[in-house]
Design a protein around this motif. Structure first.
Motif, short mmCIF file in Angstrom:
data_model
loop_
_atom_site.label_atom_id
_atom_site.label_comp_id
_atom_site.label_asym_id
_atom_site.label_seq_id
_atom_site.Cartn_x
_atom_site.Cartn_y
_atom_site.Cartn_z
N GLN A 50 -6.86 -3.70 -0.52
CA GLN A 50 -6.21 -4.92 -1.16
C GLN A 50 -7.34 -5.70 -1.82
O GLN A 50 -8.42 -5.99 -1.20
CB GLN A 50 -5.55 -5.75 0.25
CG GLN A 50 -4.62 -6.90 -0.33
CD GLN A 50 -4.31 -7.62 0.87
OE1 GLN A 50 -4.73 -7.79 1.83
NE2 GLN A 50 -2.80 -8.16 0.68
N ALA A 104 0.91 -1.27 0.18
CA ALA A 104 -0.13 0.10 0.00
C ALA A 104 0.87 1.33 -0.09
O ALA A 104 0.95 1.88 0.88
CB ALA A 104 -0.96 -0.01 1.25
N TRP A 114 -2.52 -4.28 -3.97
CA TRP A 114 -3.14 -3.21 -3.39
C TRP A 114 -3.37 -2.21 -4.67
O TRP A 114 -2.60 -1.70 -5.44
CB TRP A 114 -2.21 -2.48 -2.33
CG TRP A 114 -2.12 -3.18 -1.26
CD1 TRP A 114 -1.08 -4.25 -1.07
CD2 TRP A 114 -2.75 -3.09 0.09
NE1 TRP A 114 -1.30 -4.99 0.19
CE2 TRP A 114 -2.24 -4.15 0.77
CE3 TRP A 114 -3.74 -2.32 0.55
CZ2 TRP A 114 -2.86 -4.31 2.13
CZ3 TRP A 114 -4.12 -2.22 1.50
CH2 TRP A 114 -3.91 -3.55 2.68
N TRP A 131 -5.91 3.00 0.55
CA TRP A 131 -5.62 1.78 -0.02
C TRP A 131 -6.57 0.65 0.12
O TRP A 131 -7.18 0.39 1.13
CB TRP A 131 -4.11 1.37 0.12
CG TRP A 131 -3.24 2.35 -0.52
CD1 TRP A 131 -2.76 3.44 0.19
CD2 TRP A 131 -2.19 2.31 -1.56
NE1 TRP A 131 -1.80 4.18 -0.49
CE2 TRP A 131 -1.61 3.61 -1.89
CE3 TRP A 131 -2.42 1.47 -2.80
CZ2 TRP A 131 -0.83 3.78 -2.83
CZ3 TRP A 131 -1.67 1.87 -3.85
CH2 TRP A 131 -0.89 3.09 -3.86
N THR A 159 -8.95 -6.35 2.44
CA THR A 159 -8.82 -5.36 3.67
C THR A 159 -8.59 -3.95 2.92
O THR A 159 -8.29 -3.84 1.65
CB THR A 159 -7.55 -6.11 4.38
OG1 THR A 159 -7.73 -5.03 5.59
CG2 THR A 159 -6.39 -5.67 3.90
N LYS A 160 -8.63 -3.12 3.96
CA LYS A 160 -8.26 -1.62 3.55
C LYS A 160 -7.22 -1.05 4.48
O LYS A 160 -7.22 -1.56 5.64
CB LYS A 160 -9.45 -0.86 3.63
CG LYS A 160 -10.81 -1.10 2.77
CD LYS A 160 -11.99 -0.37 3.10
CE LYS A 160 -13.15 -0.84 2.30
NZ LYS A 160 -14.25 -0.21 2.76
N ASP A 161 -6.57 -0.10 4.00
CA ASP A 161 -5.38 0.59 4.97
C ASP A 161 -5.48 1.92 4.24
O ASP A 161 -4.91 2.36 3.27
CB ASP A 161 -4.09 -0.12 4.38
CG ASP A 161 -2.91 0.41 5.42
OD1 ASP A 161 -3.34 1.43 6.22
OD2 ASP A 161 -1.85 0.02 5.40
N HIS A 162 -6.15 2.84 5.18
CA HIS A 162 -6.40 4.15 4.85
C HIS A 162 -6.97 4.48 3.31
O HIS A 162 -8.16 3.87 3.18
CB HIS A 162 -4.92 5.09 4.88
CG HIS A 162 -4.30 5.01 6.37
ND1 HIS A 162 -5.18 5.77 7.27
CD2 HIS A 162 -3.58 4.44 6.91
CE1 HIS A 162 -4.49 5.69 8.48
NE2 HIS A 162 -3.46 4.75 8.12
#
Length: 509
Positions: free
Chosen positions: A217, A190, A227, A215, A210-213
């Motif tokens: 996946q 990410a 990502w 970004w 999943t999510k990261d801020h």
């Protein structure tokens, strides 16, 4: 000696009394709205103090202090006092409410300000939970965090009560990511500096892991995981039931007071009015109208440009229709250019207004109206960033825009000069300028400076029907106060909108 001591003590006590209001300040600035037609701004907290100015109903005032029932507010380049009982606080808790986006790619910002960072975008029809409102901004729940959206671009509805799941069959849901750009890089991590492991294309759909801020996946067709940046797509929910079922297409209303008609035309009888958030199954589609059935079995029609559809790809450009109806902009692509931005502040008004800020506010308001009429609207900038003039022109060329409208506010050394002007450069741009200028004049109370040829790069290099509008002089303090109000932006954007509608209606024949 006693007289001198008494004199010193008197001066000391007076100094303390004068300093008392200084300590009665807010720990944090807040905002209030004027709720009377006219409110005097005074030099001090009381009716005996001199009048230094005047504000109007619905004007927003930044509060920096308070003494009893009087509020100390920012007023131009100075401070003044207004009677607090003639104002209302703009911070309101919003419980059991949701917002529905009325436009596509609505910016969600970190803080309630146009200069704040954009943390994501939501698509037309997206429904999100609210927390509170501050002035023209609403705090929402966005991707497991909080963000802010401008109230002009959303409808507020009551929060839906979740129903108990049906027990006759097992149902689960999964979130998917739909790509909304032609080509999107998939990265190993990410991070924009991470290795590119693949590419995906527009309208492709992928399971969200999943999510990261900002970004996301996703899982690719070959089973690999990677990502992508969430700004370049939209999220949707797919239902996976134990039985294979075919669901009817549904539409969701985007605006309060939307008309449902007896036939698929704007001239037919209104059979009902519905509000934002209400959904209906679609029986069939007739060109740019949906045929729906109401709860009482009444058959009605609703225009496609005031709803979002469960089967529509909101991120794609609307294909032109063969017969565009008058009063709509279906199939029309428009570029709206908010002048200046970033390190280019434009002109700064006599009272400190930066041109770049109010051009963006006006452009966003105009864009929302045009989108509601069915237009595909492209903004040259959606935040406080610098965009080169030639890049702005190229945006119009690349999208094959039907018209290009650039918004500005004027300035000159002579502070008495006032009024609005519409510029064009080439003969093929003049007709659009004439239509828009006429309708703008019908909506604003300002000196009419006419339509004029203007040798601006944004017009000179433009192959589109392009115009540049100067919406008043910030160098004139009186006009600056007028053009920086929400009421003016609403009226001006409505006038420009009416002019664009009339121009394209004239092209049908």
């Amino acid at each position: 000696m006693n007289d001198k001591l008494l004199q010193k003590m008197t001066i000391f006590l007076l100094a303390i009394i004068l300093l008392i209001p200084v300590f009665k300040v807010y720990a944090q600035e807040s905002e209030v709205t004027v709720n009377v037609p006219s409110l005097k701004v005074r030099s001090g907290p009381g009716l005996t103090f001199d009048i230094i100015g005047e504000v109007e109903q619905n004007d927003k005032l930044t509060v920096i202090g308070k003494e009893n029932d009087w509020l100390q507010v920012k007023y131009g380049n100075t401070n003044g006092w207004v009677a607090g009982w003639y104002t209302t606080s703009d911070s309101t808790e919003m419980t059991n409410k949701q917002v529905i986006s009325k436009v596509n790619k609505l910016n969600v910002r970190k803080d309630p300000s146009l200069s704040s960072a954009v943390i994501g975008q939501i698509q037309e029809g997206t429904q999100l939970t609210t927390f509170k409102s501050e002035g023209q901004w609403i705090e929402i729940s966005f991707q497991d965090k909080k963000g802010w959206v401008h109230s002009d671009y959303v409808s507020i509805v009551k929060q839906a009560i979740e129903k108990e799941p049906k027990t006759e069959q097992t149902t689960s849901t999964r979130e998917i990511f739909v790509v909304s750009v032609d080509v999107l890089n998939v990265r190993a991590k990410a991070d924009l500096s991470s290795k590119i492991i693949g590419q995906v294309s527009k309208s492709e759909q992928f399971k969200v892991i999943t999510k990261d801020h900002n970004w996301v996946q996703i899982e690719l067709e070959n089973g690999k995981k990677g990502w992508v940046y969430s700004f370049y797509g939209q999220f949707a929910v797919h239902s996976l039931s134990s039985e294979s079922t075919t669901s009817l297409e549904t539409i969701k209303i985007l605006y309060n007071g939307t008309n449902l008609r007896s036939e698929s035309t704007t001239n037919s009888e209104v059979v009902a009015r519905v509000n934002a958030g209400e959904s209906f199954p679609v029986l069939e589609k007739e060109k740019d109208w949906y045929k729906i059935e109401l709860s009482d079995k009444t058959i009605a029609y609703v225009a496609s440009w005031v709803v979002s559809s469960s089967n529509s790809d909101n991120s794609s450009i609307t294909e032109p229709i063969k017969e565009r109806k008058k009063g709509t902009l279906q199939g029309v692509t428009l570029v709206i250019d908010a002048g200046h931005g970033g390190n280019d502040r434009g002109t700064t008004g006599a009272l400190g207004t930066d041109e770049k800020d109010i051009t963006l506010l006006t452009a966003e308001l105009l864009a929302s109206k045009l989108q509601a009429a069915g237009a595909n609207v492209i903004m040259t900038r959606e935040s406080d960033v610098y965009v080169d003039l030639r890049k702005r022109v190229s945006i119009g060329h690349q999208s094959a825009a039907d018209a290009f409208v650039s918004l500005h506010y004027d300035a000159i050394e002579n502070s008495s000069v006032r009024g609005y002007t519409t510029y064009y450069m080439h003969d093929f741009q003049k007709e659009l300028a004439t239509y828009v200028h006429k309708e703008l004049g019908n909506m604003v109370s300002m000196k009419d400076r006419g339509t004029q040829p203007g040798n601006y790069l944004i017009l000179r290099e433009n192959k589109q029907k392009a115009i540049l509008i100067e919406l008043g002089f910030l160098s004139n303090p009186v006009e600056e106060r007028y053009v920086t109000t929400p009421q003016f932006r609403e009226q001006a954007s409505l006038g420009i909108y009416n002019g664009i509608i009339n121009y394209f209606d004239s092209q049908i024949n």
